[in-house]
Design a protein around this motif. Structure first.
Motif, short mmCIF file in Angstrom:
data_model
loop_
_atom_site.label_atom_id
_atom_site.label_comp_id
_atom_site.label_asym_id
_atom_site.label_seq_id
_atom_site.Cartn_x
_atom_site.Cartn_y
_atom_site.Cartn_z
N ALA A 80 -11.63 4.51 -1.26
CA ALA A 80 -10.45 4.97 -0.52
C ALA A 80 -10.07 6.39 -0.94
O ALA A 80 -9.61 7.19 -0.12
CB ALA A 80 -9.28 4.02 -0.73
N ASP A 81 -10.27 6.72 -2.22
CA ASP A 81 -9.96 8.07 -2.69
C ASP A 81 -10.84 9.11 -2.02
O ASP A 81 -10.40 10.24 -1.77
CB ASP A 81 -10.16 8.16 -4.21
N ASP A 83 0.97 3.99 -3.12
CA ASP A 83 0.17 5.12 -2.68
C ASP A 83 0.45 6.33 -3.57
O ASP A 83 1.22 7.22 -3.23
CB ASP A 83 0.46 5.44 -1.22
N ARG A 84 -0.19 6.34 -4.71
CA ARG A 84 -0.05 7.45 -5.67
C ARG A 84 -1.44 7.98 -5.98
O ARG A 84 -2.34 7.22 -6.35
CB ARG A 84 0.62 6.98 -6.96
N PRO A 85 -1.64 9.28 -5.86
CA PRO A 85 -3.00 9.82 -6.02
C PRO A 85 -3.53 9.79 -7.44
O PRO A 85 -4.73 9.92 -7.64
CB PRO A 85 -2.84 11.27 -5.53
N ARG A 103 -4.91 0.95 -10.85
CA ARG A 103 -5.40 0.52 -9.53
C ARG A 103 -5.73 -0.96 -9.52
O ARG A 103 -5.52 -1.64 -8.52
CB ARG A 103 -6.64 1.33 -9.16
N THR A 153 -8.30 5.66 5.67
CA THR A 153 -8.74 4.32 5.30
C THR A 153 -7.97 3.27 6.09
O THR A 153 -6.74 3.32 6.15
CB THR A 153 -8.54 4.06 3.80
N ARG A 189 0.83 -1.20 0.00
CA ARG A 189 0.00 0.00 0.00
C ARG A 189 0.87 1.25 0.00
O ARG A 189 0.58 2.23 -0.69
CB ARG A 189 -0.95 0.00 1.21
N ALA A 190 1.94 1.23 0.80
CA ALA A 190 2.86 2.37 0.82
C ALA A 190 3.55 2.55 -0.53
O ALA A 190 3.74 3.67 -1.02
CB ALA A 190 3.89 2.19 1.93
N ALA A 223 -7.33 -0.97 -0.31
CA ALA A 223 -6.53 0.21 -0.01
C ALA A 223 -6.57 1.22 -1.14
O ALA A 223 -6.24 2.39 -0.95
CB ALA A 223 -5.08 -0.19 0.26
N LEU A 224 -6.98 0.77 -2.33
CA LEU A 224 -7.00 1.62 -3.50
C LEU A 224 -8.38 1.57 -4.14
O LEU A 224 -9.11 0.60 -3.98
CB LEU A 224 -5.95 1.15 -4.52
#
Length: 306
Positions: free
Chosen positions: A244-245, A36-38, A45, A250, A32-33, A239-240
């Motif tokens: 979650a956005d 973790d890209r917006p 995804r 989350t 997840r780390a 997580a994605l």
């Protein structure tokens, strides 16, 4: 003399502190780390979620096999690798293999010893709980959200369709320690009215649950909450993705999916952890409310004497 529940509230306060350097981070948390890209596209995804859910196998797939499994093109996999900070798929796969080999080295039930399908389902939930245990090496995120949920009056708890059971459990327990908990288990205009009224009454947070299969109406309700000015803490398995956005915070937890209907051991424990954090956030209010409840329960004989 305090009731057993009051005694537990006093004795089980969560200790704040940073995770020790040697604390093991779960594979799902590492991924997840990493991902973790917006600005990941929907296709990217899907790739990320597939890798999170299937790390021990997916880390050794060729770019062709991974693209086929996810249902995307090979160039999409290459672009995904670049989007998450790697020079190409080979570099990403090298990182994934390091995480996967660490997972395998960490043990877990051997395939030949997994027993029957029911035992295998239990083994999968044990793995979910082990991942949650590693994620909770640093309790501060839970403590922080517990404080915010405790201070939101009213506090809205949202769970639709299959997620109703988790929302009802949380709301039932939270009402013992919080003066105004509002449960929303119906979507559409009913949910909109409840969320808007909660904000008008001074509420600041919603705790939302979204378990598979994820309901479109949950996403819509979360967007309505955000639009009204409420912040959203989300308990889910993804997580994605769009839910979650939309959430401010989350907690992504594994669910048991080996049987015809999913099981929720890790989300259930997370509910208890957040309730504990809410308890810790205002111990005087907690004890006063628990004492008042015990008096009412004794007066009206709510419970059998064991």
């Amino acid at each position: 003399m305090p009731s057993p529940q009051q005694a537990r509230a006093q004795a089980s306060a969560i200790t704040s502190g940073k995770a020790p350097p040697e604390a093991e981070v779960s594979p799902s948390a590492q991924l997840r780390a990493l991902f973790d890209r917006p600005r990941l596209s929907p296709g990217q995804r899907r790739i990320a979620q597939y890798l999170i859910e299937n790390i021990t196998e997916a880390a050794f797939l060729s770019i062709t096999d991974l693209a086929d499994r996810v249902g995307v093109s090979q160039p999409s996999v290459t672009r995904f690798a670049s989007a998450v900070g790697f020079s190409g798929y080979p570099a990403l796969r090298e990182k994934l293999q390091a995480i996967a080999l660490g997972t395998l080295a960490g043990g877990g039930p051997a395939e030949e010893n997994r027993g029957n399908e029911l035992q295998a389902a239990v083994d999968a939930e044990i793995e979910n709980l082990e991942n949650l245990r590693r994620d909770l090496a640093d309790p501060n995120p839970v403590i922080d959200i517990g404080r915010k949920l405790a201070s939101s009056t009213p506090l809205t708890v949202l769970g639709l369709r299959i997620s109703v059971s988790l929302a009802e459990y949380f709301a039932y327990a939270a009402r013992r320690i919080h003066p105004d908990v509002r449960l929303v288990t119906r979507g559409g205009s009913v949910a909109y009215d409840a969320l808007l009224q909660s904000r008008e009454a001074g509420g600041t947070w919603v705790l939302a649950f979204s378990m598979p299969r994820h309901a479109q109406e949950t996403l819509t309700a979360v967007r309505v909450a955000r639009g009204a000015g409420l912040k959203v803490a989300l308990i889910t398995d993804l997580a994605l993705g769009p839910l979650a956005d939309e959430a401010d915070v989350t907690f992504a937890l594994g669910t048991g999916s080996r049987l015809v209907f999913d099981s929720y051991a890790a989300p259930g424990v997370m509910c208890s952890a957040l309730l504990q954090a809410m308890t810790d956030a205002d111990p005087e209010r907690t004890q006063a409310r628990l004492e008042e409840y015990e008096q009412v329960a004794d007066q009206h004989h709510f419970f059998l004497r064991d």
